[in-house]
Design a protein around this motif. Structure first.
Motif, PDB file in Angstrom:
ATOM      1  N   ALA A  31       0.655  -1.332   0.104  1.00 19.88           N
ATOM      2  CA  ALA A  31       0.249  -0.063   0.211  1.00 19.88           C
ATOM      3  C   ALA A  31       1.072   1.329   0.008  1.00 19.88           C
ATOM      4  O   ALA A  31       0.117   2.399  -1.244  1.00 19.88           O
ATOM      5  CB  ALA A  31      -1.004  -0.186   1.386  1.00 19.88           C
ATOM      6  N   LEU A  32       2.039   1.337   0.586  1.00 22.52           N
ATOM      7  CA  LEU A  32       3.051   2.562   1.012  1.00 22.52           C
ATOM      8  C   LEU A  32       3.321   2.343  -0.743  1.00 22.52           C
ATOM      9  O   LEU A  32       3.730   3.749  -1.090  1.00 22.52           O
ATOM     10  CB  LEU A  32       3.450   2.582   1.832  1.00 22.52           C
ATOM     11  N   GLN A  77       2.528   1.627  -3.310  1.00 24.98           N
ATOM     12  CA  GLN A  77       1.690   1.761  -4.513  1.00 24.98           C
ATOM     13  C   GLN A  77       0.839   3.275  -4.683  1.00 24.98           C
ATOM     14  O   GLN A  77       1.043   4.258  -5.173  1.00 24.98           O
ATOM     15  CB  GLN A  77       0.307   1.387  -4.388  1.00 24.98           C
ATOM     16  N   SER A  78       0.707   4.091  -3.182  1.00 21.58           N
ATOM     17  CA  SER A  78       0.665   5.408  -2.842  1.00 21.58           C
ATOM     18  C   SER A  78       1.818   6.590  -3.242  1.00 21.58           C
ATOM     19  O   SER A  78       1.667   7.354  -3.978  1.00 21.58           O
ATOM     20  CB  SER A  78       0.479   6.032  -1.217  1.00 21.58           C
ATOM     21  N   THR A  79       2.905   6.056  -3.091  1.00 20.12           N
ATOM     22  CA  THR A  79       4.135   6.584  -3.051  1.00 20.12           C
ATOM     23  C   THR A  79       3.673   6.622  -4.885  1.00 20.12           C
ATOM     24  O   THR A  79       5.112   7.435  -5.149  1.00 20.12           O
ATOM     25  CB  THR A  79       5.745   6.157  -2.729  1.00 20.12           C
ATOM     26  N   GLU A 127      -1.665   6.096  -5.688  1.00 23.60           N
ATOM     27  CA  GLU A 127      -3.087   5.585  -4.822  1.00 23.60           C
ATOM     28  C   GLU A 127      -3.329   5.796  -4.076  1.00 23.60           C
ATOM     29  O   GLU A 127      -1.962   6.439  -2.939  1.00 23.60           O
ATOM     30  CB  GLU A 127      -2.600   3.800  -5.256  1.00 23.60           C
ATOM     31  N   TYR A 134      -3.234   6.068  -0.232  1.00 28.67           N
ATOM     32  CA  TYR A 134      -3.112   4.668   1.225  1.00 28.67           C
ATOM     33  C   TYR A 134      -4.701   4.675   2.125  1.00 28.67           C
ATOM     34  O   TYR A 134      -4.901   6.074   2.731  1.00 28.67           O
ATOM     35  CB  TYR A 134      -2.023   5.759   1.825  1.00 28.67           C
ATOM     36  N   ASP A 135      -5.070   3.480   1.811  1.00 28.00           N
ATOM     37  CA  ASP A 135      -6.069   3.144   2.736  1.00 28.00           C
ATOM     38  C   ASP A 135      -5.735   1.958   3.199  1.00 28.00           C
ATOM     39  O   ASP A 135      -6.454   1.057   2.897  1.00 28.00           O
ATOM     40  CB  ASP A 135      -7.552   3.452   2.469  1.00 28.00           C
ATOM     41  N   VAL A 136      -5.774   1.116   4.618  1.00 29.32           N
ATOM     42  CA  VAL A 136      -5.286  -0.095   4.822  1.00 29.32           C
ATOM     43  C   VAL A 136      -5.586  -0.177   6.049  1.00 29.32           C
ATOM     44  O   VAL A 136      -5.933   0.746   6.737  1.00 29.32           O
ATOM     45  CB  VAL A 136      -4.149  -0.175   4.092  1.00 29.32           C
ATOM     46  N   GLN A 169      -4.514   5.918   7.259  1.00 28.19           N
ATOM     47  CA  GLN A 169      -5.052   6.842   5.915  1.00 28.19           C
ATOM     48  C   GLN A 169      -3.819   8.362   6.051  1.00 28.19           C
ATOM     49  O   GLN A 169      -3.641   8.640   7.231  1.00 28.19           O
ATOM     50  CB  GLN A 169      -6.186   7.230   5.792  1.00 28.19           C
ATOM     51  N   MET A 210       5.222  12.260   4.101  1.00 25.89           N
ATOM     52  CA  MET A 210       3.547  11.204   3.707  1.00 25.89           C
ATOM     53  C   MET A 210       3.651  10.909   5.257  1.00 25.89           C
ATOM     54  O   MET A 210       4.459  10.903   5.765  1.00 25.89           O
ATOM     55  CB  MET A 210       3.919   9.223   3.022  1.00 25.89           C
ATOM     56  N   GLY A 214       0.051  11.121   7.282  1.00 24.03           N
ATOM     57  CA  GLY A 214      -1.078  10.117   8.110  1.00 24.03           C
ATOM     58  C   GLY A 214      -1.596  10.003   9.431  1.00 24.03           C
ATOM     59  O   GLY A 214      -1.175  10.619  10.105  1.00 24.03           O
TER      60      GLY A 214
END
Length: 774
Positions: A388-389, A391-393, A397, A399-401, A418, A432, A434
């Protein structure tokens, strides 16, 4: 000269003073510039943080100038509508087109109201994003005023509420499905509170207790007032268990009807609220099933033992849940949410104190190392979080996990994270930011709710299944009571019991009159399961006088009448026994495992008992009917049968236009036989005459004992002449009769005959009998 020196000295002092003031001014100016730069950086930092908060909360700012029609959007508004931030915002008409058609008019009404009144308004509406997907937006609109107080534009904030609205829509759909079940009236259902009030009830329940819906709405229908006093203690115990979070098995009780009578019911209950004050109850009318359920008392005793064990497990589970909830409560008292800031370039992470407490660390106990975070994540979830990290960076996308983490004390918790990525001017990720929220309680509650829903659904399905079986069994009993022959009763079982035993084949076998073999009367499903004809010794159930079940792995115990060329997976044989007499056999077989569980075996026993009683009653009815119409001494029909048969035969003769002969026979000097040799000798003569008549008349003729030594013979489709000839023939045969009674031979028996004929001597039985008796 001295004055000049003094003047120069004063000038030098003034110059030194001026230089000092100049240095002071330079320092003050430098300090002011430095303070201004610090303020500028702080402002820039706050603006960055505000932008980050807007991205995380999915909240944006917008402005609309009425005169120019120009719309200004913040970056987050572009994200909400799925538009490219590099392109200009849409026109007002384009914005309206993005709103769902059903909400465009309400949106315009709100906008017009703000412009007309200057008062701030709020509205929610669905939108169609650029990629064609649907989202939901909440916006707050206020007026923008110029210096003269005139409205020159609109401005406000907008928030993406898609997740909340989708949840609301799903909840409404779930409520609609439950309402459909509620209104289906398959069983009675009520919504009630523990204080006795019935909040709602379906028509099925109201018909059970005899109240109308208007009486329900006026508060006249309460479950505590419907309940007889002897059940109060039971109800209070059930309520206490529900409030402790325990589950309850369905229980039986009674309700008062409106007319004062009682109705037995079976109730299943589940709670609706966390406080356990509101419940939904499934109420099944047990009036028809109560008589049948009495036959299960032995099974209920065993079930009661199992219920005690189940209640003990429920208590232990409740205690374990209370302990877990207490540990959860202590953890949530400290904090349940924290934020973090990851410097991607330097690979350093900053945690808030609340996040450190959330992760089980002392304030300042986190070393800022990414590897430390990685080790705290549960091994089974590390790959998911790292993916997830990345894909977000890398892929932009969100980051919601949700993941599990391991605290230093070894305990495992759930968290939801998030975050948003901050990028440089080239789009390269540099930071980043969150938040992590402890969702352990939510996860546990979701699992418990899923289990409760599953248990409720299973209980409801089981209640439906039991109710359907009881209805089928009631129908079988009703049909059996209406049968007139054993063959009819067996056909009823064959036709109506198949839904009770799906995936099973069966047959009914009746013991032959000789009582040395059984013959199949009817079957359903696969007829090759059993032989058509076999003896009692071929069946273990008939040998032992009780049911015999065989499952897989017990093939050596299959009965001999089971087809060993096509062995089933399971078989069940149940003897048909009534009043201590074996009448036959009910045989079931299945070609897959699990088709005949204990509950279906008990159901088969009930069907067998009802069929046995029906067959016994039918045979008893046949015997009684035969005894009521037959003379026991001569084995001829009696006078009652004669009168019925003669009336029917004369009606047929009139309809088909043929003659009917009637003979009346009287044994000569019969009184002398009784007076001389005794009544046993007279009975011997009557028995012999009865057998002689039966052996010397046609199958269509009927011989009856009219009374005493008088016999009557009905000869359908016989003329008067033929009737005379038949009477003469019988007279000669009787005269030739020779009987032995002890040491005496009775060879002088004679008889006198009277002859009449329809329609020659009359058209009604009342006219013919006196005529033939002359």
């Amino acid at each position: 000269m001295s004055e000049r020196r003094q003047s120069e000295a004063e000038q030098r002092q003034e110059m030194e003073r001026l230089r000092a003031e100049l240095a002071t001014l330079k320092q003050e100016r430098a300090a002011a510039l430095q303070a201004q730069e610090i303020a500028r950086r702080q402002l820039q930092q706050r603006e960055t943080e505000l932008a980050d908060i807007q991205r995380i909360a999915k909240l944006g700012f917008w402005r609309f100038d009425i005169a120019s029609g120009r719309i200004t959007w913040s970056t987050e508004i572009y994200q909400i509508f799925g538009r490219d931030p590099q392109k200009p915002p849409p026109s007002y008409e384009g914005l309206v087109r993005a709103i769902h058609a059903d909400y465009r008019k309400p949106h315009q009404v709100v906008v017009d109201a703000v412009i007309a009144t200057g008062q701030t308004q709020e509205i929610e509406y669905p939108i169609t994003k650029t990629d064609g997907s649907t989202g939901w937006v909440w916006t707050k609109i206020e007026a923008v005023l110029d210096e003269q107080g005139q409205i020159v534009g609109l401005q406000g904030v907008a928030m993406d509420i898609s997740e909340r609205k989708l949840t609301e829509i799903a909840l409404k759909a779930s409520e609609a499905r439950f309402r459909n079940l509620f209104e289906s009236n398959i069983v009675g259902m009520i919504f009630a509170c523990n204080q006795g009030e019935i909040l709602d009830a379906n028509d099925r329940f109201l018909s059970m207790v005899g109240y109308s819906r208007d009486e329900l709405k006026s508060g006249l229908v309460r479950w505590d007032e419907l309940t007889p006093p002897e059940y109060d203690h039971q109800d209070q115990a059930i309520i206490a268990r529900l409030r402790r979070g325990e589950t309850t098995e369905p229980w039986q009780k009674e309700y008062y009807r409106k007319d004062g009578s009682r109705i037995p019911v079976l109730i299943g209950v589940a709670t609706l609220e966390l406080q356990f004050d509101y419940t939904v109850c499934v109420v099944v009318d047990m009036t028809e099933q109560q008589e049948t359920l009495r036959q299960y008392r032995d099974a209920e005793i065993e079930l009661a033992k199992l219920n005690v064990e189940l209640e003990q497990r429920v208590v232990e589970r409740a205690q374990a849940l209370q302990q877990n909830e207490e540990r959860l409560r202590l953890a949530l008292e400290a904090a349940n949410m924290g934020h973090w800031d990851w410097d991607i370039l330097n690979n350093q992470i900053i945690w808030s104190e609340s996040l450190e407490r959330l992760m089980g660390l002392e304030p300042g106990g986190f070393d800022g190392n990414f590897e430390t975070v990685r080790q705290m994540i549960h091994p089974d979830d590390r790959e998911k979080v790292l993916r997830a990290l990345n894909q977000s960076t890398l892929n932009h996308e969100p980051y919601d996990v949700e993941f599990r983490f391991i605290k230093p004390d070894g305990s495992i918790r759930w968290a939801a994270g998030q975050a948003s990525v901050i990028r440089d001017s080239n789009g390269f990720p540099i930071r980043m930011i969150g938040v992590d929220v402890d969702i352990t309680r939510q996860k546990r509650f979701e699992e418990e709710l899923r289990q409760v829903n599953q248990e409720l659904e299973n209980n409801l399905n089981e209640l439906k299944q039991r109710n359907a079986e009881m209805l089928l069994l009631s129908g079988i009993i009703d049909y059996l009571q209406s049968c007139s022959t054993v063959k009819d009763a067996c056909a009823v079982i064959s036709a109506l019991s198949q839904p009770l035993f799906p995936d099973c084949s069966g047959g009914i076998f009746i013991l032959a009159p000789q009582k040395d073999y059984l013959e199949r009367v009817t079957f359903w499903g696969n007829p090759v399961c059993s032989d058509d004809l076999f003896t009692s010794l071929d069946c273990w159930a008939l040998r032992r006088g009780r049911s015999h079940w065989v499952g897989r792995g017990q093939h050596d115990l299959f009965c001999n009448h089971v087809n060993h060329q096509h062995l089933p997976a399971e078989s069940l044989c149940l003897p048909l026994i009534a009043q201590g007499e074996t009448l036959g056999l009910l045989s079931l077989c299945a070609f897959k495992d699990g088709a005949l569980p204990e509950i279906r075996q008990q159901l088969a026993k009930t069907v067998t008992e009802q069929l046995s009683l029906a067959i016994a009653n039918l045979r008893l009815r046949e015997q009684l009917q035969e005894q009521s119409l037959q003379d026991p001494l001569t084995a001829l029909f009696n006078r009652r049968y004669l009168e019925q048969f003669l009336i029917q035969e004369l009606a047929r003769a009139k309809r088909h236009r043929y003659s009917v002969g009637v003979l009346m026979m009287d044994i000569d000097r019969f009184k002398n036989v009784n007076d001389t040799l005794g009544h046993e000798a007279g009975d011997r003569v009557l028995t012999a005459i009865g057998a002689l008549l039966k052996n010397n008349i046609r199958a269509s003729d009927v011989a009856c004992r009219y009374g005493g030594e008088e016999m009557t013979i009905i000869l359908p489709d016989t003329s008067l002449t033929d009737a005379y000839q038949k009477a003469e023939f019988l007279r000669r045969v009787i005269a030739e009769l020779s009987l032995d009674y002890g040491q005496i031979t009775l060879d002088s028996i004679t008889a006198s005959f009277g002859v009449a004929c329809y329609p020659d001597h009359g058209e009604r039985a009342k006219a013919l009998i006196p005529q033939v008796d002359k």
